[in-house]
Design a protein around this motif. Structure first.
Motif, PDB file in Angstrom:
ATOM      1  N   VAL A 106       0.741  -1.177  -0.059  1.00 26.54           N
ATOM      2  CA  VAL A 106       0.069   0.008  -0.084  1.00 26.54           C
ATOM      3  C   VAL A 106       0.976   1.317  -0.054  1.00 26.54           C
ATOM      4  N   ALA A 107       1.981   1.400   0.948  1.00 28.40           N
ATOM      5  CA  ALA A 107       2.940   2.434   0.864  1.00 28.40           C
ATOM      6  C   ALA A 107       3.437   2.654  -0.645  1.00 28.40           C
ATOM      7  N   ARG A 108       4.020   1.526  -1.229  1.00 21.19           N
ATOM      8  CA  ARG A 108       4.385   1.908  -2.459  1.00 21.19           C
ATOM      9  C   ARG A 108       3.406   2.263  -3.558  1.00 21.19           C
ATOM     10  N   ASP A 109       2.120   1.905  -3.192  1.00 23.97           N
ATOM     11  CA  ASP A 109       1.241   2.451  -4.446  1.00 23.97           C
ATOM     12  C   ASP A 109       0.770   3.826  -3.823  1.00 23.97           C
ATOM     13  N   ILE A 110       0.965   4.384  -2.554  1.00 24.08           N
ATOM     14  CA  ILE A 110       0.691   5.711  -2.248  1.00 24.08           C
ATOM     15  C   ILE A 110       1.706   6.423  -2.813  1.00 24.08           C
ATOM     16  N   LEU A 111       2.989   5.965  -2.801  1.00 25.01           N
ATOM     17  CA  LEU A 111       4.059   6.813  -3.323  1.00 25.01           C
ATOM     18  C   LEU A 111       3.950   7.283  -4.922  1.00 25.01           C
ATOM     19  N   ALA A 112       3.437   5.991  -5.557  1.00 21.50           N
ATOM     20  CA  ALA A 112       3.240   6.281  -6.920  1.00 21.50           C
ATOM     21  C   ALA A 112       2.188   7.222  -7.373  1.00 21.50           C
ATOM     22  N   ALA A 113       1.091   7.471  -6.460  1.00 18.71           N
ATOM     23  CA  ALA A 113      -0.004   8.462  -6.395  1.00 18.71           C
ATOM     24  C   ALA A 113       0.696  10.014  -6.635  1.00 18.71           C
ATOM     25  N   ASP A 114       1.792  10.148  -5.865  1.00 17.42           N
ATOM     26  CA  ASP A 114       2.406  11.249  -6.057  1.00 17.42           C
ATOM     27  C   ASP A 114       1.854  12.579  -5.437  1.00 17.42           C
ATOM     28  N   ALA A 115       1.015  12.194  -4.179  1.00 15.48           N
ATOM     29  CA  ALA A 115       0.291  13.577  -3.545  1.00 15.48           C
ATOM     30  C   ALA A 115       1.278  13.912  -2.748  1.00 15.48           C
ATOM     31  N   ASP A 116       1.066  15.210  -2.176  1.00 10.39           N
ATOM     32  CA  ASP A 116       1.954  16.044  -1.373  1.00 10.39           C
ATOM     33  C   ASP A 116       1.662  15.884   0.164  1.00 10.39           C
ATOM     34  N   VAL A 117       0.240  15.670   0.265  1.00 12.59           N
ATOM     35  CA  VAL A 117      -0.181  15.496   1.697  1.00 12.59           C
ATOM     36  C   VAL A 117      -0.819  14.003   1.763  1.00 12.59           C
ATOM     37  N   VAL A 118      -0.602  13.181   2.567  1.00 16.52           N
ATOM     38  CA  VAL A 118      -1.399  11.834   2.759  1.00 16.52           C
ATOM     39  C   VAL A 118      -2.207  11.819   4.194  1.00 16.52           C
ATOM     40  N   ALA A 119      -3.336  11.401   4.308  1.00 21.90           N
ATOM     41  CA  ALA A 119      -4.170  11.045   5.243  1.00 21.90           C
ATOM     42  C   ALA A 119      -4.388   9.662   5.245  1.00 21.90           C
TER      43      ALA A 119
END
Length: 305
Positions: A106-119
């Motif tokens: 999940v963390a890898r996919d979050i990084l791929a989304a390239d958001a600046d702030v993540v909740a």
């Protein structure tokens, strides 16, 4: 009459769901949550008109069809949209609970989304360290509280855990130094709802927490506010009205479907939202299933001048 009366009643329900009483069992909230799915009655009316070869019945059946299309059609048809202009930064929200969640994946996919702030919401206690380790290089600033976390490329200050009346803090607030200036960001998971024989649509605790959150946001001195998270309800649900009264929903992009996020394998309702003050959305996308029981929501934002 056999087609006309159901057609008129269905149209009234679609257009004026707020007239339904919320007792017993918070019936009004339940109907508002499931409102798009009442469109399934339209094919039945059209079929009945066809079987009876009734032009008058067909005309009546088209009335709720037009109402449903006006309310929910724009999210399904890819009409050309005007350019939203620049995007100053992106935010992402995801409830990472669920038996299928693998934190590193999940963390890898979050990084791929390239958001600046993540909740992230509903982070299991034994997974929090994994998320912190995997996200730290790209998101050096974080604020966590129990099962909630904010990860940011921008410095965070003014971190608070908010008591919304539940058994644990249901929100974490921090101020992010974004490119457009200080922005108050809330990571939120409101209490869950259930349908039970005794209570009906059991939303009492969620509604109370939503009202407390709305009061806190209304008092927030920040000019720019972003509320990210699992609100455990559709924004049509009257129980969340205190929140939507002072905040603008980011919504979903036209032509990308209804924007449902839960359950992830076959979403039927949107529980995960981005609410704004002092910012405008430049686009919102519901991302694919990442292994949680919710789908993530990615939203681009720019400052209101």
């Amino acid at each position: 009459m056999r087609i006309a009366l159901p057609a008129v009643l269905l149209t009234a329900l679609l257009v004026f769901p707020g007239v339904l009483p919320n007792t017993p069992g918070h019936l009004g909230s339940l109907v508002e949550t499931a409102l798009p799915w009442f469109g399934l009655g339209i094919p039945l009316l059209l079929a009945a008109a066809a079987v009876r070869r009734s032009l008058k019945g067909l005309a009546f059946a088209l009335v709720p069809t037009v109402a449903w299309a006006a309310l929910f059609g724009p999210g399904l048809v890819p009409f050309p949209q005007p350019s939203p202009g620049r995007t100053d930064f992106q935010v992402l929200t995801l409830n990472v609970g669920g038996d299928r969640t693998a934190p590193r994946d999940v963390a890898r996919d979050i990084l791929a989304a390239d958001a600046d702030v993540v909740a992230l919401e509903k982070v299991p206690n034994d997974a929090m360290k994994t998320y912190e380790q995997e996200l730290h290089a790209s998101y050096p600033h974080r604020a966590t509280g129990d099962t909630l976390g904010l990860w940011s490329r921008y410095p965070l200050h003014g971190v608070e855990k908010l008591d919304l009346g539940g058994a644990w803090p249901h929100a974490v607030r921090a101020v992010a130094r974004t490119p457009v200036g200080d922005t108050a960001v809330y990571a939120v998971r409101l209490p869950s709802v259930r349908v039970t024989v005794r209570e009906g649509f059991a939303v009492r605790r969620r509604d109370a927490s939503a009202a407390r959150l709305a009061e806190r946001v209304a008092r927030d001195p920040a000019r720019r506010v972003v509320v990210l998270g699992d609100l455990n309800g559709s924004l049509r649900d009257r129980g969340l009205a205190p929140l939507t009264h002072g905040l603008r929903p980011a919504g979903g992009g036209s032509g990308h479907g209804p924007g449902f996020t839960w359950p992830a394998a076959f979403p039927v309702v949107r529980l995960d939202h981005v609410l704004l003050r002092g910012l405008t959305p430049t686009g919102t996308t519901v991302l694919p299933d990442l292994g949680s029981d919710h789908r993530p929501v990615l939203t681009g934002l720019r400052s209101v001048r």
